[in-house]
Design a protein around this motif. Structure first.
Motif, PDB file in Angstrom:
ATOM      1  N   THR A 152       1.633   2.789  -3.362  1.00 38.16           N
ATOM      2  CA  THR A 152       0.569   3.357  -4.191  1.00 38.16           C
ATOM      3  C   THR A 152       0.127   4.736  -3.727  1.00 38.16           C
ATOM      4  OG1 THR A 152      -1.234   2.404  -2.863  1.00 38.16           O
ATOM      5  CG2 THR A 152      -0.290   1.021  -4.601  1.00 38.16           C
ATOM      6  N   THR A 153       0.702   5.243  -2.630  1.00 42.83           N
ATOM      7  CA  THR A 153       0.149   6.470  -2.039  1.00 42.83           C
ATOM      8  C   THR A 153       1.082   7.669  -2.049  1.00 42.83           C
ATOM      9  OG1 THR A 153       0.771   5.596   0.137  1.00 42.83           O
ATOM     10  CG2 THR A 153      -1.491   5.243  -0.570  1.00 42.83           C
ATOM     11  N   GLU A 188       0.826  -1.209   0.000  1.00 38.96           N
ATOM     12  CA  GLU A 188       0.000   0.000   0.000  1.00 38.96           C
ATOM     13  C   GLU A 188       0.858   1.256   0.000  1.00 38.96           C
ATOM     14  OE1 GLU A 188      -3.391   2.458   0.139  1.00 38.96           O
ATOM     15  OE2 GLU A 188      -3.123   0.347  -0.406  1.00 38.96           O
TER      16      GLU A 188
END
Length: 439
Positions: free
Chosen positions: A27-28, A24
């Motif tokens: 992706t941020t 995650e």
């Protein structure tokens, strides 16, 4: 920026599913800064920044906190050493890992692989079998053929616990590691026992031969800056470091490969045909896989989507700036080759296994996004050794057996010293010399 309550909220998902948590991050944001107790820990997800750290500004970084914690347990071999000491060790280890020397080790590797494959049964834990195989290859090429079964078994017995200790020490707080808990004592004892077994194997009677290729013989010929030979502790450090790095990563990668090939019998047969043809045409084993392009693509893709290393750490040794973010000297900086390799922004297949990723004419790979053996001056010293070992292991395996099924205990992977499949319950069918199934 993650700090205060936001930091706590961000960290909640880490213990539940560390793989998903790390994925995650990719992706941020390009740069994550985790701030606590007045210190920053930085996590990079942009491959250009990773390339900047490992290659363009390599002199501004040393190995980071993970290596510090393992070094106290495992010594200061090439995998863990920093600065000038790392360069010194690379200098003499390059004698062992240079291409010509690695090619000379192919017969030793081949003998081990064939001996191990002869013992495979129709049903087996193929992960355990491949771990034993790769470890025996390392033992033979490091110690020579004189290492006896007792010496091998002693080293093999303690290695698993040491690998467990290494993973634990990368995540446990420093204060806990200083407490003589049962676990800490067990880990320290395992390291002591592993060193004792390695030293005993090093000191075993040996045939005197200046042409010997094993690592111990190479290291016995090395002289330091003062002209003195390497000490027993220095040689043991290298054996520990190379064993930890080489045995686990190669075996884990090969285990994942059996899972992928069992799920795609067409690819398995295509690969078997290529390898059989190469053998029939007298193509010699070596680090260069250009004459086996299907194998080259398969292994390259395997090291992308099943990259065994989750996180690598570095530390700034001076004040620097990364894309507008000021990093004081001593800042811990990390990145995840596993997550980077699975990022759909750079690889369309994402977490899927797709050998066409590295087919001729495929999309170019973004600089810094594909680092199966690292980048820059600290890239894996054993890269050519690993390519040759994987070629021999896969070629001999697929021309000896057909992998009919292979089910991983942890299909998505479990992060320990590497991202492991756990046990892999497999069914194999032995082939005849012509490639047909035997009855």
């Amino acid at each position: 920026m993650h700090s205060g309550v936001g930091l706590l909220r961000t960290l909640l998902g880490l213990p539940r599913d560390p793989l998903a948590w790390v994925a995650e991050l990719n992706t941020t944001a390009d740069i994550h800064v985790f701030r606590a107790l007045g210190k920053d820990l930085v996590f990079l997800t942009d491959p250009l920044l990773v390339n900047d750290m490992l290659v363009d500004r390599k002199a501004s970084f040393d190995k980071g906190i993970f290596y510090d914690r393992v070094r106290r347990l495992a010594g200061n071999g090439v995998v863990l050493a920093n600065g000038e000491e790392h360069r010194r060790q690379r200098g003499y280890l390059d004698q062992f890992f240079k291409r010509e020397h690695v090619v000379g080790l192919s017969e030793l590797m081949l003998d081990v692989v064939r001996e191990e494959l002869a013992q495979w049964e129709d049903t087996l834990d193929i992960d355990a079998a491949l771990h034993r195989m790769t470890f025996k290859i390392l033992a033979a090429t490091m110690f020579g053929t004189e290492i006896d079964h007792e010496g091998f078994d002693r080293i093999h017995e303690w290695l698993g616990t040491v690998l467990e200790a290494i993973m634990f020490r990368t995540v446990a707080p420093n204060w806990y590691l200083r407490i003589p808990t049962a676990r800490n004592r067990r880990h320290s004892n395992a390291m002591d026992q592993l060193r004792a077994a390695i030293t005993a194997a090093m000191d075993a009677p040996r045939v005197v031969d200046s042409e010997r290729l094993d690592l111990i013989s190479v290291m016995r010929s090395v002289r330091g800056p003062s002209g003195a030979p390497l000490t027993a502790d220095e040689m043991a450090d290298q054996i520990v470091a190379i064993t930890m790095a080489g045995a686990e990563t190669a075996a884990t990668a090969l285990s994942w490969l059996t899972v992928e090939l069992a799920a795609d019998p067409v690819l398995q047969n295509t690969l078997r045909q290529e390898l059989t043809l190469a053998r029939d045409h007298g193509v010699e084993y070596g680090p260069d896989l250009t004459q086996t392009p299907v194998l080259e693509r398969v292994l390259s893709e395997l090291l992308r989507c099943r990259q065994p290393i989750l996180v690598i750490s570095r530390r700034t040794n001076r004040d620097i700036d990364l894309r507008g973010v000021a990093l004081p000297g001593g800042t811990e900086v990390m990145y995840s080759p596993w997550a980077m390799h699975r990022d759909r922004a750079y690889f369309a297949a994402g977490a899927g296994f797709e050998p066409k990723t590295f087919a001729q004419g495929a999309c170019p790979v973004t600089k810094g996004s594909y680092t199966p053996f690292g980048l820059g001056p600290r890239h894996c010293v054993g890269e050519q050794y690993a390519w040759q070992m994987m070629w021999i292991a896969v070629a001999e395996m697929l021309t000896t057996v057909r992998v009919e099924s292979a089910a991983a205990q942890h299909p998505k992977g479990r992060p320990l010293a590497t991202i492991i499949p756990g046990s892999v319950d497999a069914t194999v069918r032995r082939l005849s010399a012509t490639g047909d199934e035997t009855t």
